[in-house]
Design a protein around this motif. Structure first.
Motif, PDB file in Angstrom:
ATOM      1  N   GLU A 205       0.832  -1.207   0.000  1.00  0.00           N
ATOM      2  CA  GLU A 205       0.000   0.000   0.000  1.00  0.00           C
ATOM      3  C   GLU A 205       0.860   1.247   0.000  1.00  0.00           C
ATOM      4  O   GLU A 205       0.633   2.180  -0.782  1.00  0.00           O
ATOM      5  CB  GLU A 205      -0.875   0.018   1.261  1.00  0.00           C
ATOM      6  CG  GLU A 205      -2.304  -0.407   1.019  1.00  0.00           C
ATOM      7  CD  GLU A 205      -3.107  -0.419   2.293  1.00  0.00           C
ATOM      8  OE1 GLU A 205      -3.740   0.598   2.600  1.00  0.00           O
ATOM      9  OE2 GLU A 205      -3.118  -1.458   2.978  1.00  0.00           O
ATOM     10  N   SER A 206       1.852   1.275   0.884  1.00  0.00           N
ATOM     11  CA  SER A 206       2.651   2.498   0.973  1.00  0.00           C
ATOM     12  C   SER A 206       3.545   2.655  -0.257  1.00  0.00           C
ATOM     13  O   SER A 206       3.759   3.785  -0.719  1.00  0.00           O
ATOM     14  CB  SER A 206       3.456   2.555   2.273  1.00  0.00           C
ATOM     15  OG  SER A 206       4.070   1.337   2.523  1.00  0.00           O
ATOM     16  N   ILE A 208       2.802   1.876  -3.322  1.00  0.00           N
ATOM     17  CA  ILE A 208       1.963   2.417  -4.404  1.00  0.00           C
ATOM     18  C   ILE A 208       1.546   3.849  -4.084  1.00  0.00           C
ATOM     19  O   ILE A 208       1.585   4.738  -4.941  1.00  0.00           O
ATOM     20  CB  ILE A 208       0.728   1.511  -4.620  1.00  0.00           C
ATOM     21  CG1 ILE A 208       1.192   0.166  -5.185  1.00  0.00           C
ATOM     22  CG2 ILE A 208      -0.277   2.161  -5.556  1.00  0.00           C
ATOM     23  CD1 ILE A 208       0.139  -0.921  -5.194  1.00  0.00           C
ATOM     24  N   SER A 209       1.192   4.084  -2.832  1.00  0.00           N
ATOM     25  CA  SER A 209       0.748   5.427  -2.455  1.00  0.00           C
ATOM     26  C   SER A 209       1.887   6.444  -2.573  1.00  0.00           C
ATOM     27  O   SER A 209       1.696   7.546  -3.091  1.00  0.00           O
ATOM     28  CB  SER A 209       0.218   5.384  -1.018  1.00  0.00           C
ATOM     29  OG  SER A 209      -0.241   6.645  -0.647  1.00  0.00           O
ATOM     30  N   THR A 215      -6.277   5.783  -5.003  1.00  0.00           N
ATOM     31  CA  THR A 215      -6.775   5.077  -3.816  1.00  0.00           C
ATOM     32  C   THR A 215      -7.080   3.613  -4.122  1.00  0.00           C
ATOM     33  O   THR A 215      -6.714   2.717  -3.366  1.00  0.00           O
ATOM     34  CB  THR A 215      -8.064   5.753  -3.297  1.00  0.00           C
ATOM     35  OG1 THR A 215      -7.785   7.135  -3.148  1.00  0.00           O
ATOM     36  CG2 THR A 215      -8.514   5.164  -1.981  1.00  0.00           C
ATOM     37  N   THR A 218      -3.936   1.668  -4.502  1.00  0.00           N
ATOM     38  CA  THR A 218      -3.295   1.488  -3.198  1.00  0.00           C
ATOM     39  C   THR A 218      -3.990   0.365  -2.426  1.00  0.00           C
ATOM     40  O   THR A 218      -3.339  -0.519  -1.858  1.00  0.00           O
ATOM     41  CB  THR A 218      -3.408   2.808  -2.400  1.00  0.00           C
ATOM     42  OG1 THR A 218      -2.814   3.835  -3.167  1.00  0.00           O
ATOM     43  CG2 THR A 218      -2.720   2.717  -1.073  1.00  0.00           C
TER      44      THR A 218
END
Lengths: 347, 467
Positions: A205-206, A208-209, A215, A218
């Motif tokens: 997640e982090s 990609i973010s 969103t 992520t």
């Protein structure tokens, strides 16, 4: 035509894609990662010994790799990864090391990655504080590196993850082996979600973010990571029965010795019945080394062992499906390979 | 009472040389392997019946042959010894069996279940190389605009304590909602029905951009031509999500009277219903009652909410499911937790319940069918073992296999009928399954050990009985 699969008692010849990923695909990013990791450890230097540095030096760096691959999957090979991406990977590794130190304290484990655990080398009191220090430094470093509002949400995610990891550790200590199998499996899945999967999810997640993903992307990355994490933990539980001391740096059958309800043990207790020595050990009966050896063999001889493996494989294959809408490049391919590698490792 | 050990050894030797010995077996049967998932959403051959399938692999009818070709040597024990040490070898062991490469339908998910619940563009299902071609951006500008807007609104919500609580509550269940939209056909159908939800998205975007009333409009469904209000559709979707989420729980058995949805599915369904309650409680909006609100009104409502979010009892979810299961079901329950629904809602719950049952039945019927089948074979060779037989007191005899050397060997799988891309793909996946290979190797070791233990113990008992 005949397809030939070689079978043996040795895993030495099995190719490990993490070596290629670390040394080739992500070589520059990993170099920056190690440099920044050393910088991040600098403020703690007076308090750290060789034991902690070795803990950081060893290991496959799977979680940082997942973060870096996720970021690269979005950005491609040309773009330079920003400092905050590398710092994210460093913080993730520090969070992971914090959990290892605390795990060893809880388990009274004397060995970690083939060397003395921190608690064995420095005593429990210092180990607790060293572990806490890694948690705090992980988050401090992350906060220092971020620069946008969206990244602030990630800080919350990191804190939530750290909180869930602690919940997972406590949950694990609070499980009753006399529960029904369904209840035990449900509790087990909840525990590994918090103990292991959330950190893998956070990595993706982090990554990609921090690479300015949307969103939905992520979130999808998080779904991938959490499934890889679940598969990884189930495999860890399976390999606890099969690894020799030399190959894993661990004593075989630790889960049975510590009466830790792993998935193969939960399924095996159901298959072997309540009066079997494995079930009795799990309920608190005294045991000898011979009982443990016998119990290990018995668990591996049940269909429960393969059943847990099927669960791990199911998670890993499902993980790869979440990558389908992402750009097709070598980084995505590497993430696919990693999810499969987690469940393909031999013993 | 102790047995004279040297006489036992003598009897054991006699038994070993007895041509009519019934304790040795010509073969040992292994259990079939588990059905190992091999790959997901693999393109099936033309006219197979479905486009993409899940592949699995299983080894069956596995037999170890040559287990009667046993050689053994004793270390002759002294009379005071209680242990007989044996060196055993099975001269020529072979493994025979069959395999099945199975498949069952596994369609590609085309909805963006982790994102905006719109259909994914074709490029996203079969994407092009990333980072290589910047001009290959096929994102829908309208979807992009909605996403930007959604991001801005989320930031605005995150600026308030209540907003953070709301987002946290629904984020906690994201993975379950994603699963429901990905896997549950009834949910996907309801969501897309008549194009109303998409039209609402467009209008909501415009209303948010211009601070217009969000929920004042009505829509004509493209399928039934029926006119529905914004509130009607929003509350219907909310109810459908709660119902389908509860029905998605794999441990819930609709045919068992005491079975109820539980765990994370139950919690996610409750969170859905609580959203309806908080909207009703704070704005007096529900399916029938329309109290038009502008975006600023929504934010001030969120800001001014006092206290906890409304709670939803487990029984409320169970009653939804009961209403779906039986016409009139769930009535007469506890009035405190009774969710009042109109006939349209009850009818929808029944339809959703039936759709979920049908989907479950279809999926359980997808037992799969073999894509490729054939034989497998391994010439394992010589297996050596060191075994200790402890004789001791009568009844305390035990056999321990101290060491068993099973050589490395090659398992040959007849892949002569594996054709096309799927054959290549299956072979590639099988090449990598080291863990399954280790499981098979270990299974053989354990079976040989067990066979030797039981055979020697049997011989000992027979020898002992004849003394």
């Amino acid at each position: 035509m005949k397809m030939v699969l070689k079978l043996s008692d040795s895993v030495s010849a099995i190719p490990d894609p993490t070596d290629d990923i670390r040394e080739q695909l992500l070589s520059e990013d990993m170099e920056r990662f190690f440099e920044m990791l050393m910088e991040a450890l600098e403020p703690q230097k007076p308090y750290l010994t060789k034991v902690e540095y070795e803990l950081y030096r060893r290991g496959k760096k799977l979680r940082p790799m997942l973060l870096l691959l996720s970021a690269r999957m979005m950005l491609g090979p040309q773009a330079a990864l920003s400092k905050k991406v590398i710092q994210g990977a460093v913080s993730l590794e520090m969070l992971h090391v914090a959990t290892l130190i605390h795990d060893d304290i809880v388990d009274h484990a004397l060995l970690r990655r083939g060397l003395d655990s921190v608690n064995a080398a420095r005593g429990t009191e210092k180990a607790v504080i060293i572990g806490d220090m890694q948690f705090v430094q992980a988050i401090r470093g992350f906060v220092d590196a971020i620069d946008t509002q969206q990244d602030m949400n990630l800080v919350k995610l990191v804190l939530d993850t750290a909180f869930r990891i602690c919940c997972g550790e406590l949950d694990e200590l609070d499980t009753d082996p006399t529960w029904h199998t369904k209840q035990l499996v449900s509790k087990y899945m909840e525990t590994i979600e918090r103990k292991t999967a959330v950190l893998f999810g956070l990595a993706c997640e982090s990554g990609i973010s921090l690479a300015a993903g949307r969103t939905g992307e992520t979130r999808r990355g998080g779904f991938y990571g959490r499934r890889v994490g679940r598969a990884f933990q189930i495999m860890d539980d399976l390999l606890d029965f099969s690894h020799s001391g030399a190959s894993a740096g661990k004593t075989r059958g630790m889960d049975l010795r510590h009466r830790r309800l792993s998935l193969p043990l939960i399924y095996a207790m159901e298959e072997l019945g309540g009066e079997h020595i494995v079930s009795r050990i799990m309920r608190g009966a005294d045991y000898t080394e011979g009982d443990i050896d016998y119990g290990i063999k018995e668990v591996m001889f049940t269909s429960a062992y393969a059943r847990a493996y099927v669960d791990a494989r199911t998670q890993a294959l499902e993980a790869a499906e979440y990558l389908r809408p992402f750009p097709q490049n070598r980084y995505r391919k590497a993430l696919e390979q990693l999810s499969l590698h987690v469940v393909n490792r031999g013993f | 009472m102790k047995k004279p050990i040297q006489r036992i050894v003598m009897h054991l030797e006699q038994l070993h040389n007895d041509a009519n010995d019934t304790l040795t077996q010509r073969s040992v049967q292994l259990q079939d392997s588990a059905v190992y998932p091999l790959a997901r959403k693999v393109k099936m051959p033309e006219s197979f019946g479905y486009e993409t399938g899940a592949l699995s692999f299983r080894l069956q009818q596995l037999i170890l042959e040559g287990t009667d070709q046993l050689q053994w040597e004793f270390d002759t024990p002294a009379e005071k010894d209680q242990t007989i040490k044996l060196k055993l070898s099975l001269e020529q062991v072979k493994l025979t069996g069959t395999y099945a490469l199975g498949t069952k339908p596994d369609p590609i998910v085309t909805m963006d279940t982790a994102g905006n619940l719109e259909e994914l563009p074709e490029e996203a299902c079969h994407p092009q190389a990333a980072g290589a071609n910047d001009s290959g951006d096929n994102t829908d500008p309208q979807v992009e605009q909605w996403l930007d807007q959604a991001r801005d609104e989320r930031k605005r919500l995150m600026d308030t304590d209540n907003g953070i609580r709301l987002l946290d509550l629904y984020n906690e269940h994201n993975e379950i909602y994603e699963e429901v939209f990905r896997e549950n056909t009834a949910m996907k159908t309801t969501w897309k029905a008549g194009g109303v939800t998409k039209a609402m998205s467009t209008d909501t975007s415009e209303a948010v951009a211009n601070n217009l009333e969000i929920n004042a409009k009505s829509y004509v469904r493209s399928d039934t031509q029926q006119t529905v209000t914004y509130n009607n559709n929003a509350f219907t979707q909310q109810l459908a999500l709660a119902m389908n989420t509860a029905m998605q729980d794999p441990d819930y058995d609709p045919f068992e009277s005491d079975s109820v949805p539980q765990g994370k599915y139950l919690e996610a369904a409750k969170a859905t219903l609580s959203f309806g309650k908080v909207v009703k409680g704070n704005t007096d909006n529900d399916k029938q009652n329309i109290n038009p609100l502008k975006p600023d009104d929504v934010y001030s409502t969120v800001d001014s909410h006092q206290g906890d979010l409304p709670t939803v009892d487990d029984r409320e979810v169970n009653q939804l499911v009961q209403q779906g299961a039986n016409p009139g079901g769930g009535e007469g329950g506890d009035a405190m937790v009774w969710t009042v629904l109109d006939e349209e809602d009850r009818s929808m719950l029944r339809t959703l319940f039936e759709s979920n049952l049908k989907e479950r039945a279809e999926k359980s019927n997808f037992v799969g069918r073999p894509l490729f089948e054939g034989t497998c074979f391994a010439d394992i060779g010589k297996v050596n073992a060191e075994v200790e037989l402890s004789v001791g007191e009568v009844g305390s005899e035990a056999v321990v296999v101290k060491r068993l050397d099973l050589p490395a060997f090659a398992l040959e799988i007849d892949d002569s009928k594996w054709t096309g891309d799927i054959g290549k793909f299956a072979a590639e996946r099988l090449e990598g399954i080291y863990f399954i290979r280790s499981l098979l190797y270990n299974d053989i070791v354990q079976n040989v050990e067990r066979y030797l233990r039981e055979m020697i113990l049997g011989r000992y008992r027979k020898a002992s009985a004849s003394l």
